[in-house]
Design a protein around this motif. Structure first.
Motif, PDB file in Angstrom:
ATOM      1  N   ALA A  33     -26.669 -10.821  -2.833  1.00 23.33           N
ATOM      2  CA  ALA A  33     -26.316 -11.987  -2.005  1.00 23.33           C
ATOM      3  C   ALA A  33     -24.811 -12.069  -1.849  1.00 23.33           C
ATOM      4  CB  ALA A  33     -26.839 -13.275  -2.634  1.00 23.33           C
ATOM      5  N   ASN A  34     -24.373 -12.405  -0.628  1.00 24.18           N
ATOM      6  CA  ASN A  34     -22.954 -12.643  -0.355  1.00 24.18           C
ATOM      7  C   ASN A  34     -22.067 -11.479  -0.766  1.00 24.18           C
ATOM      8  OD1 ASN A  34     -24.058 -15.627  -1.592  1.00 24.18           O
ATOM      9  ND2 ASN A  34     -23.316 -15.578   0.515  1.00 24.18           N
ATOM     10  N   GLY A  35     -22.588 -10.263  -0.665  1.00 22.14           N
ATOM     11  CA  GLY A  35     -21.800  -9.094  -1.022  1.00 22.14           C
ATOM     12  C   GLY A  35     -21.728  -8.815  -2.503  1.00 22.14           C
ATOM     13  N   TYR A  36     -22.579  -9.448  -3.300  1.00 26.57           N
ATOM     14  CA  TYR A  36     -22.578  -9.262  -4.750  1.00 26.57           C
ATOM     15  C   TYR A  36     -23.945  -8.814  -5.247  1.00 26.57           C
ATOM     16  CZ  TYR A  36     -18.177 -11.925  -4.927  1.00 26.57           C
ATOM     17  OH  TYR A  36     -16.894 -12.359  -4.740  1.00 26.57           O
ATOM     18  N   VAL A  37     -23.941  -8.132  -6.386  1.00 27.24           N
ATOM     19  CA  VAL A  37     -25.144  -7.916  -7.183  1.00 27.24           C
ATOM     20  C   VAL A  37     -25.039  -8.858  -8.368  1.00 27.24           C
ATOM     21  CG1 VAL A  37     -26.538  -6.283  -8.503  1.00 27.24           C
ATOM     22  CG2 VAL A  37     -25.215  -5.474  -6.557  1.00 27.24           C
ATOM     23  N   VAL A  38     -26.001  -9.764  -8.490  1.00 23.93           N
ATOM     24  CA  VAL A  38     -26.002 -10.730  -9.593  1.00 23.93           C
ATOM     25  C   VAL A  38     -27.235 -10.465 -10.445  1.00 23.93           C
ATOM     26  CG1 VAL A  38     -25.990 -13.164 -10.234  1.00 23.93           C
ATOM     27  CG2 VAL A  38     -24.863 -12.428  -8.112  1.00 23.93           C
ATOM     28  N   SER A  39     -27.024 -10.228 -11.733  1.00 26.61           N
ATOM     29  CA  SER A  39     -28.135  -9.839 -12.598  1.00 26.61           C
ATOM     30  C   SER A  39     -28.168 -10.673 -13.864  1.00 26.61           C
ATOM     31  CB  SER A  39     -28.024  -8.348 -12.965  1.00 26.61           C
ATOM     32  OG  SER A  39     -26.790  -8.079 -13.612  1.00 26.61           O
ATOM     33  N   GLY A  40     -29.371 -10.823 -14.396  1.00 25.40           N
ATOM     34  CA  GLY A  40     -29.570 -11.468 -15.691  1.00 25.40           C
ATOM     35  C   GLY A  40     -30.207 -10.478 -16.640  1.00 25.40           C
ATOM     36  N   GLY A  41     -29.798 -10.506 -17.894  1.00 28.71           N
ATOM     37  CA  GLY A  41     -30.272  -9.503 -18.839  1.00 28.71           C
ATOM     38  C   GLY A  41     -30.858 -10.070 -20.106  1.00 28.71           C
ATOM     39  N   GLY A  42     -31.453  -9.174 -20.886  1.00 27.12           N
ATOM     40  CA  GLY A  42     -32.026  -9.552 -22.166  1.00 27.12           C
ATOM     41  C   GLY A  42     -30.989  -9.969 -23.180  1.00 27.12           C
ATOM     42  N   ASP A  44     -31.161 -16.205  -9.046  1.00 23.59           N
ATOM     43  CA  ASP A  44     -31.098 -16.206  -7.598  1.00 23.59           C
ATOM     44  C   ASP A  44     -29.687 -16.632  -7.209  1.00 23.59           C
ATOM     45  OD1 ASP A  44     -31.869 -15.808  -5.015  1.00 23.59           O
ATOM     46  OD2 ASP A  44     -33.134 -17.584  -4.843  1.00 23.59           O
ATOM     47  N   CYS A  45     -29.264 -16.244  -6.024  1.00 18.77           N
ATOM     48  CA  CYS A  45     -27.894 -16.534  -5.592  1.00 18.77           C
ATOM     49  C   CYS A  45     -27.901 -16.816  -4.096  1.00 18.77           C
ATOM     50  CB  CYS A  45     -26.983 -15.349  -5.907  1.00 18.77           C
ATOM     51  SG  CYS A  45     -25.266 -15.565  -5.367  1.00 18.77           S
ATOM     52  N   GLN A  46     -27.134 -17.828  -3.711  1.00 18.64           N
ATOM     53  CA  GLN A  46     -27.027 -18.178  -2.294  1.00 18.64           C
ATOM     54  C   GLN A  46     -25.813 -19.071  -2.093  1.00 18.64           C
ATOM     55  OE1 GLN A  46     -30.793 -18.898  -0.072  1.00 18.64           O
ATOM     56  NE2 GLN A  46     -29.872 -20.847   0.471  1.00 18.64           N
ATOM     57  N   GLY A  47     -25.013 -18.736  -1.094  1.00 19.55           N
ATOM     58  CA  GLY A  47     -23.873 -19.565  -0.757  1.00 19.55           C
ATOM     59  C   GLY A  47     -22.872 -19.777  -1.878  1.00 19.55           C
ATOM     60  N   TRP A  75     -24.604 -22.204 -11.564  1.00 19.88           N
ATOM     61  CA  TRP A  75     -23.263 -21.659 -11.734  1.00 19.88           C
ATOM     62  C   TRP A  75     -22.575 -21.539 -10.379  1.00 19.88           C
ATOM     63  CZ3 TRP A  75     -22.557 -20.562 -16.969  1.00 19.88           C
ATOM     64  CH2 TRP A  75     -23.725 -20.380 -17.730  1.00 19.88           C
ATOM     65  N   THR A  76     -21.244 -21.572 -10.413  1.00 14.96           N
ATOM     66  CA  THR A  76     -20.492 -21.359  -9.181  1.00 14.96           C
ATOM     67  C   THR A  76     -19.776 -20.020  -9.230  1.00 14.96           C
ATOM     68  OG1 THR A  76     -18.738 -22.196  -7.743  1.00 14.96           O
ATOM     69  CG2 THR A  76     -18.462 -22.571 -10.107  1.00 14.96           C
ATOM     70  N   LEU A  77     -19.658 -19.399  -8.052  1.00 14.63           N
ATOM     71  CA  LEU A  77     -18.876 -18.169  -7.909  1.00 14.63           C
ATOM     72  C   LEU A  77     -17.593 -18.409  -7.138  1.00 14.63           C
ATOM     73  CD1 LEU A  77     -21.660 -15.505  -7.121  1.00 14.63           C
ATOM     74  CD2 LEU A  77     -20.632 -16.074  -9.331  1.00 14.63           C
ATOM     75  N   SER A  78     -17.226 -19.680  -6.967  1.00 16.99           N
ATOM     76  CA  SER A  78     -16.017 -20.020  -6.220  1.00 16.99           C
ATOM     77  C   SER A  78     -14.782 -19.428  -6.894  1.00 16.99           C
ATOM     78  CB  SER A  78     -15.861 -21.544  -6.133  1.00 16.99           C
ATOM     79  OG  SER A  78     -16.964 -22.123  -5.466  1.00 16.99           O
ATOM     80  N   SER A 106     -39.384 -17.590 -13.429  1.00 18.20           N
ATOM     81  CA  SER A 106     -39.000 -17.281 -12.049  1.00 18.20           C
ATOM     82  C   SER A 106     -38.226 -18.440 -11.445  1.00 18.20           C
ATOM     83  CB  SER A 106     -40.246 -16.983 -11.197  1.00 18.20           C
ATOM     84  OG  SER A 106     -41.164 -18.060 -11.262  1.00 18.20           O
ATOM     85  N   THR A 107     -37.419 -18.131 -10.457  1.00 11.19           N
ATOM     86  CA  THR A 107     -36.661 -19.167  -9.759  1.00 11.19           C
ATOM     87  C   THR A 107     -36.336 -18.687  -8.350  1.00 11.19           C
ATOM     88  OG1 THR A 107     -34.764 -20.672  -9.907  1.00 11.19           O
ATOM     89  CG2 THR A 107     -34.360 -18.377 -10.460  1.00 11.19           C
ATOM     90  N   ALA A 108     -36.153 -19.626  -7.438  1.00  8.49           N
ATOM     91  CA  ALA A 108     -35.761 -19.308  -6.061  1.00  8.49           C
ATOM     92  C   ALA A 108     -35.015 -20.492  -5.477  1.00  8.49           C
ATOM     93  CB  ALA A 108     -36.992 -18.979  -5.209  1.00  8.49           C
ATOM     94  N   ILE A 109     -33.956 -20.191  -4.743  1.00 11.28           N
ATOM     95  CA  ILE A 109     -33.155 -21.218  -4.091  1.00 11.28           C
ATOM     96  C   ILE A 109     -33.714 -21.482  -2.705  1.00 11.28           C
ATOM     97  CG2 ILE A 109     -30.855 -21.797  -3.236  1.00 11.28           C
ATOM     98  CD1 ILE A 109     -29.692 -19.978  -5.397  1.00 11.28           C
ATOM     99  N   SER A 110     -33.812 -22.754  -2.338  1.00  7.15           N
ATOM    100  CA  SER A 110     -34.272 -23.118  -0.999  1.00  7.15           C
ATOM    101  C   SER A 110     -33.311 -22.575   0.051  1.00  7.15           C
ATOM    102  CB  SER A 110     -34.368 -24.639  -0.872  1.00  7.15           C
ATOM    103  OG  SER A 110     -34.450 -25.032   0.474  1.00  7.15           O
ATOM    104  N   PRO A 111     -33.825 -22.141   1.212  1.00  6.74           N
ATOM    105  CA  PRO A 111     -32.930 -21.669   2.289  1.00  6.74           C
ATOM    106  C   PRO A 111     -31.910 -22.702   2.730  1.00  6.74           C
ATOM    107  CG  PRO A 111     -35.192 -21.009   2.731  1.00  6.74           C
ATOM    108  CD  PRO A 111     -35.245 -21.920   1.545  1.00  6.74           C
ATOM    109  N   LEU A 112     -32.153 -23.984   2.458  1.00  6.46           N
ATOM    110  CA  LEU A 112     -31.192 -25.022   2.806  1.00  6.46           C
ATOM    111  C   LEU A 112     -30.087 -25.172   1.756  1.00  6.46           C
ATOM    112  CD1 LEU A 112     -33.529 -27.851   4.177  1.00  6.46           C
ATOM    113  CD2 LEU A 112     -32.154 -26.214   5.480  1.00  6.46           C
ATOM    114  N   SER A 113     -30.236 -24.460   0.635  1.00  7.64           N
ATOM    115  CA  SER A 113     -29.258 -24.506  -0.462  1.00  7.64           C
ATOM    116  C   SER A 113     -29.057 -25.914  -1.017  1.00  7.64           C
ATOM    117  CB  SER A 113     -27.903 -23.937  -0.004  1.00  7.64           C
ATOM    118  OG  SER A 113     -28.033 -22.586   0.365  1.00  7.64           O
TER     119      SER A 113
END
Length: 400
Positions: free
Chosen positions: A161-170, A198-201, A216-219, A238-245
């Motif tokens: 998302a947004n030009g990044y790979v965002v991962s969560g690990g064990g 999940d990541c958006q905006g 979290w913020t990536l600002s 599991s998690t998912a961000i709404s398209p409306l953010s």
């Protein structure tokens, strides 16, 4: 000289249909189904060109499976001839495909995957590997184009998302890598493994076995700062961000008394609503997928795919489909219109579903006689990719 049996060029110009205005001819052709339109295109070269226009096939494509159109008619893969997509769609419906093992590895893993244009990203233990897919969609170079590292234990899930790979690990950490650059950083996000992200905006949502979800913020200047911690009182799978953010959904293990599907507000971190009331204990939600800001799909241990429309009801799903062999469903994906694909917990079974029908449309077993879950699947209009414990498979639906 034309082909044997084909009308001479002058015969094409004498056809009375060509005396009609083009708008009227288009209107007449709009009443034809795919077979009749195809046969008309075989009568002469001029009709072959005329009946290949996207405008004539777009109406048909909207009712097809996985033809690249959303439920509202938006073209999601513009640039690919619609006629060709309709033809390939028939292969999806009838299960005509070639099964190809793209990659195998020796130890059993729980790999996650993402598609981005001509690239396939695959988690392998602590790393995420980026492969360039051949234009055929069924092969790639064995050596990855790039490797994203940083975790001390296996990557659980990751997103692009947004030009990044965002991962969560064990290891409880969240890693952020720039896709086109060397910039990367990692921060400790949770006390236990991060099962989902999940990541958006510029906002990241993570869920963990430690019974919390975090925002979290990536600002710039604040990257990695936690904005809210949500106490879910249950392990988050599991998690998912709404398209409306504006909100996000969490799917939990369903070990308590509350619904495993809950929607939370981004701004405050407060609970917005719970979805469903008929989940039995242990019916954990392993995957969720937003189609639109108001519709989403969920699946998990209770063997059902559920389709939710938040405009209609939050107490009951509007549709549901049961896995016929009573297997847990590890992952789901939708074409945003009529087709849903799911991955089962046994024998690498991938199923295709048509939302307009109640029963499974097609199924493919990728690991028989050795049993393995389908941990993740992704698809384009021509190929489906599925990750198992020790292999990555491709289903090629372009076959004749």
């Amino acid at each position: 000289m034309g082909r044997p049996g084909s009308p001479p060029p002058e015969a094409e110009t004498r056809c009375p249909l060509w005396a009609l205005p083009e708008e009227l001819l288009l209107l007449i052709c709009s009443y034809l189904d795919a077979r009749a339109l195809g046969r008309l295109g075989q009568t002469c070269r001029r009709f072959c060109r005329f009946t290949s226009r996207d405008v004539l096939w777009r109406r048909l494509a909207r009712s097809c499976l996985n033809a690249g159109f959303s439920a509202h008619g938006a073209d999601l893969v513009a640039g690919v001839p619609v006629k060709e997509r309709v033809k390939v769609s028939q292969n999806w419906r009838h299960g005509r495909c070639q099964r190809i093992p793209l990659l195998r590895w020796k130890c059993n893993l729980m790999p996650w995957m993402q598609l981005d244009g001509g690239y396939l990203y695959l988690s392998q233990a602590e790393d995420i590997l980026m492969y360039w897919l051949h234009c055929s969609g069924t092969s790639f170079k064995r050596s990855p184009q790039r490797v994203f590292s940083g975790h001390q234990e296996d990557v659980c899930r990751f997103v692009l998302a947004n030009g990044y790979v965002v991962s969560g690990g064990g290891d409880g950490a969240i890693a952020v890598h720039k896709l086109n650059g060397s910039f990367s950083f990692k921060f400790l996000g949770h006390e236990q493994e991060v099962n989902c992200v999940d990541c958006q905006g510029g906002i990241v949502v993570s869920g963990s076995r430690d019974r919390t979800a975090k925002i979290w913020t990536l600002s710039p200047g604040r990257a990695g700062q936690c904005l809210h911690t949500v106490q879910t009182e249950d392990r988050v799978w599991s998690t998912a961000i709404s398209p409306l953010s504006s909100s996000f959904v969490t799917g939990t293990a369903c070990c308590g008394h509350s619904s495993p599907l809950r929607i939370w507000d981004f701004g405050s971190g407060q609970l917005v609503t719970c979805l469903g009331t008929d989940f039995h204990r242990g019916a954990g939600v392993l995957d969720v997928f937003y189609e639109t800001p108001f519709t989403l799909l969920s699946c998990g241990y209770d063997t059902y795919i559920r389709y939710w429309d938040l405009r209609t009801s939050t107490r009951e799903c509007v549709k549901k489909w049961e896995e016929p062999h009573d297997s847990a469903l590890y992952c789901i994906r939708s074409d945003g219109n009529h087709m849903v694909a799911s991955g089962s917990s046994y024998y690498g079974v991938v199923r295709l579903w048509d939302k307009r029908q109640t029963r499974c449309l097609q199924s493919f077993s990728l690991s028989s006689p050795i049993s393995s879950p389908v941990y993740c699947l992704r698809f384009s209009t021509t190929h489906l990719y599925a990750t198992l414990a020790s292999a990555l498979y491709a289903l090629d639906f372009t076959t004749s």
